[in-house]
Design a protein around this motif. Structure first.
Motif, PDB file in Angstrom:
ATOM      1  N   VAL A   1       0.862  -1.176   0.000  1.00 23.63           N
ATOM      2  CA  VAL A   1       0.000   0.000   0.000  1.00 23.63           C
ATOM      3  C   VAL A   1       0.900   1.228   0.000  1.00 23.63           C
ATOM      4  O   VAL A   1       1.896   1.288   0.718  1.00 23.63           O
ATOM      5  CB  VAL A   1      -0.930  -0.016   1.228  1.00 23.63           C
ATOM      6  CG1 VAL A   1      -1.653   1.317   1.392  1.00 23.63           C
ATOM      7  CG2 VAL A   1      -1.939  -1.158   1.112  1.00 23.63           C
TER       8      VAL A   1
ATOM      9  N   TYR B   1      -6.426  -5.586  -5.969  1.00 28.67           N
ATOM     10  CA  TYR B   1      -5.842  -4.271  -5.738  1.00 28.67           C
ATOM     11  C   TYR B   1      -6.880  -3.191  -5.962  1.00 28.67           C
ATOM     12  O   TYR B   1      -7.735  -3.320  -6.842  1.00 28.67           O
ATOM     13  CB  TYR B   1      -4.691  -4.001  -6.721  1.00 28.67           C
ATOM     14  CG  TYR B   1      -3.462  -4.808  -6.460  1.00 28.67           C
ATOM     15  CD1 TYR B   1      -2.522  -4.384  -5.528  1.00 28.67           C
ATOM     16  CD2 TYR B   1      -3.223  -5.989  -7.146  1.00 28.67           C
ATOM     17  CE1 TYR B   1      -1.383  -5.121  -5.284  1.00 28.67           C
ATOM     18  CE2 TYR B   1      -2.082  -6.737  -6.906  1.00 28.67           C
ATOM     19  CZ  TYR B   1      -1.167  -6.292  -5.979  1.00 28.67           C
ATOM     20  OH  TYR B   1      -0.036  -7.018  -5.731  1.00 28.67           O
TER      21      TYR B   1
ATOM     22  N   LEU C   1      -3.876   1.520  -3.086  1.00 27.19           N
ATOM     23  CA  LEU C   1      -4.666   1.807  -1.884  1.00 27.19           C
ATOM     24  C   LEU C   1      -4.949   0.542  -1.083  1.00 27.19           C
ATOM     25  O   LEU C   1      -5.155   0.613   0.127  1.00 27.19           O
ATOM     26  CB  LEU C   1      -6.001   2.458  -2.270  1.00 27.19           C
ATOM     27  CG  LEU C   1      -5.905   3.756  -3.065  1.00 27.19           C
ATOM     28  CD1 LEU C   1      -7.283   4.184  -3.546  1.00 27.19           C
ATOM     29  CD2 LEU C   1      -5.262   4.842  -2.213  1.00 27.19           C
ATOM     30  N   LEU C   2      -5.001  -0.596  -1.763  1.00 29.51           N
ATOM     31  CA  LEU C   2      -5.259  -1.883  -1.110  1.00 29.51           C
ATOM     32  C   LEU C   2      -4.584  -2.984  -1.910  1.00 29.51           C
ATOM     33  O   LEU C   2      -4.651  -2.980  -3.142  1.00 29.51           O
ATOM     34  CB  LEU C   2      -6.768  -2.183  -1.054  1.00 29.51           C
ATOM     35  CG  LEU C   2      -7.132  -3.597  -0.564  1.00 29.51           C
ATOM     36  CD1 LEU C   2      -7.038  -3.688   0.950  1.00 29.51           C
ATOM     37  CD2 LEU C   2      -8.509  -4.003  -1.037  1.00 29.51           C
TER      38      LEU C   2
ATOM     39  N   TYR D   1      -4.905  -7.068  -1.412  1.00 29.08           N
ATOM     40  CA  TYR D   1      -5.550  -8.112  -0.619  1.00 29.08           C
ATOM     41  C   TYR D   1      -5.279  -9.464  -1.275  1.00 29.08           C
ATOM     42  O   TYR D   1      -5.681  -9.704  -2.407  1.00 29.08           O
ATOM     43  CB  TYR D   1      -7.055  -7.854  -0.531  1.00 29.08           C
ATOM     44  CG  TYR D   1      -7.794  -8.882   0.278  1.00 29.08           C
ATOM     45  CD1 TYR D   1      -7.616  -8.972   1.656  1.00 29.08           C
ATOM     46  CD2 TYR D   1      -8.675  -9.773  -0.326  1.00 29.08           C
ATOM     47  CE1 TYR D   1      -8.290  -9.921   2.403  1.00 29.08           C
ATOM     48  CE2 TYR D   1      -9.358 -10.720   0.415  1.00 29.08           C
ATOM     49  CZ  TYR D   1      -9.158 -10.796   1.768  1.00 29.08           C
ATOM     50  OH  TYR D   1      -9.824 -11.736   2.512  1.00 29.08           O
TER      51      TYR D   1
ATOM     52  N   HIS E   1     -13.038 -10.965  -1.517  1.00 32.26           N
ATOM     53  CA  HIS E   1     -12.340  -9.962  -2.323  1.00 32.26           C
ATOM     54  C   HIS E   1     -13.235  -8.773  -2.668  1.00 32.26           C
ATOM     55  O   HIS E   1     -12.784  -7.627  -2.649  1.00 32.26           O
ATOM     56  CB  HIS E   1     -11.750 -10.598  -3.576  1.00 32.26           C
ATOM     57  CG  HIS E   1     -10.541 -11.427  -3.284  1.00 32.26           C
ATOM     58  ND1 HIS E   1      -9.265 -10.972  -3.483  1.00 32.26           N
ATOM     59  CD2 HIS E   1     -10.419 -12.679  -2.764  1.00 32.26           C
ATOM     60  CE1 HIS E   1      -8.407 -11.904  -3.116  1.00 32.26           C
ATOM     61  NE2 HIS E   1      -9.082 -12.949  -2.675  1.00 32.26           N
TER      62      HIS E   1
ATOM     63  N   GLN F   1     -13.559  -6.557   0.510  1.00 26.01           N
ATOM     64  CA  GLN F   1     -12.305  -5.854   0.811  1.00 26.01           C
ATOM     65  C   GLN F   1     -12.075  -4.693  -0.159  1.00 26.01           C
ATOM     66  O   GLN F   1     -11.730  -3.588   0.256  1.00 26.01           O
ATOM     67  CB  GLN F   1     -11.126  -6.830   0.757  1.00 26.01           C
ATOM     68  CG  GLN F   1     -11.140  -7.866   1.853  1.00 26.01           C
ATOM     69  CD  GLN F   1     -10.928  -7.266   3.229  1.00 26.01           C
ATOM     70  OE1 GLN F   1     -10.170  -6.328   3.406  1.00 26.01           O
ATOM     71  NE2 GLN F   1     -11.609  -7.818   4.211  1.00 26.01           N
ATOM     72  N   THR F   2     -12.252  -4.944  -1.449  1.00 34.98           N
ATOM     73  CA  THR F   2     -11.985  -3.899  -2.442  1.00 34.98           C
ATOM     74  C   THR F   2     -13.032  -2.793  -2.388  1.00 34.98           C
ATOM     75  O   THR F   2     -12.689  -1.610  -2.453  1.00 34.98           O
ATOM     76  CB  THR F   2     -11.886  -4.482  -3.864  1.00 34.98           C
ATOM     77  OG1 THR F   2     -13.066  -5.237  -4.153  1.00 34.98           O
ATOM     78  CG2 THR F   2     -10.651  -5.366  -4.007  1.00 34.98           C
TER      79      THR F   2
ATOM     80  N   ALA G   1     -12.344  -0.643   0.714  1.00 33.30           N
ATOM     81  CA  ALA G   1     -11.194   0.254   0.535  1.00 33.30           C
ATOM     82  C   ALA G   1     -11.527   1.394  -0.413  1.00 33.30           C
ATOM     83  O   ALA G   1     -11.130   2.540  -0.190  1.00 33.30           O
ATOM     84  CB  ALA G   1      -9.994  -0.538   0.006  1.00 33.30           C
TER      85      ALA G   1
ATOM     86  N   TRP H   1     -11.531   5.382   0.576  1.00 32.75           N
ATOM     87  CA  TRP H   1     -10.749   6.356  -0.195  1.00 32.75           C
ATOM     88  C   TRP H   1     -11.645   7.473  -0.698  1.00 32.75           C
ATOM     89  O   TRP H   1     -11.287   8.648  -0.601  1.00 32.75           O
ATOM     90  CB  TRP H   1     -10.046   5.653  -1.361  1.00 32.75           C
ATOM     91  CG  TRP H   1      -9.280   6.598  -2.227  1.00 32.75           C
ATOM     92  CD1 TRP H   1      -8.054   7.138  -1.979  1.00 32.75           C
ATOM     93  CD2 TRP H   1      -9.706   7.138  -3.483  1.00 32.75           C
ATOM     94  NE1 TRP H   1      -7.683   7.984  -3.009  1.00 32.75           N
ATOM     95  CE2 TRP H   1      -8.686   7.995  -3.944  1.00 32.75           C
ATOM     96  CE3 TRP H   1     -10.849   6.972  -4.263  1.00 32.75           C
ATOM     97  CZ2 TRP H   1      -8.767   8.679  -5.136  1.00 32.75           C
ATOM     98  CZ3 TRP H   1     -10.930   7.659  -5.468  1.00 32.75           C
ATOM     99  CH2 TRP H   1      -9.908   8.500  -5.894  1.00 32.75           C
TER     100      TRP H   1
END
Length: 187
Positions: free
Chosen positions: A25, A150, A159-160, A162, A170, A173-174, A177, A181
């Motif tokens: 990151v 990502y 920024l991420l 994972y 996934h 998580q994305t 993030a 942001w």
């Protein structure tokens, strides 16, 4: 006997564990172009052009038409409108079964034509993102990508990153993030 079974399960689990050396990151994500498909139609995906439109959510998956990868693609397709609402470009990338990506991109059981998938022969893009599949006990590199997602800002900042072989988290998580942001950008 139970100890032998436990060791065998542990060894089998570790055999296909992806590397945990993803881009950090805050680092710069490499730009690239790649042959891609959206709803079965070919085009060239250009990371630089995608970033000019906004953030990019990019996920690497080992191979088209495998159980976990089908599930992951389907989950991303169900959330495609949520990513669009955040102004993000969504793309999947794989080195596995690239000859079937046109079909995979249009298949309602996978991408459903809702986002593109790009071919990564030899896992060259995955390697540039420090996301190739590493398999325990195999010295030669495997030309597949790990299951890594990502989130990349328009300026190219990661920024991420994972990395999880399980396909089912996934999207959360994305998207989380990306929303975090976006919230920071509004302040």
């Amino acid at each position: 006997m139970n100890r032998l079974i436990a060791l065998a399960v542990l060894a089998a689990t570790a055999a296909a564990t992806p590397a945990l050396a993803d881009l950090a990151v805050g680092s710069k994500a490499p730009d690239f172009t790649a042959p891609a498909y959206l709803a079965g139609k070919p085009f060239t995906f250009n990371m630089t052009a995608a970033r000019k439109k906004g953030p990019v959510v990019m996920y690497f998956f080992p191979s088209a038409y495998t159980g976990g990868c089908n599930l992951e693609a389907h989950l991303f397709s169900e959330a495609a409108d949520d990513f669009k609402a955040q102004g993000a470009t969504l793309i999947g990338i794989t080195a596995g079964k690239v000859e079937r990506l046109a079909e995979f991109s249009a298949d309602t059981a996978t991408c459903g034509g809702k986002f593109p998938v790009a071919a990564d022969p030899g896992a060259k893009i995955a390697k540039s993102y420090d996301s190739p599949m590493k398999m325990a006990g195999i010295k030669a590199p495997v030309d597949l990508s790990a299951r890594t997602s990502y989130v990349i800002a328009p300026d190219g900042t990661v920024l991420l990153a994972y990395d999880n072989l399980k396909a089912d988290d996934h999207v959360n998580q994305t998207l989380g993030a990306l929303k975090a942001w976006k919230a920071k950008q509004k302040k």
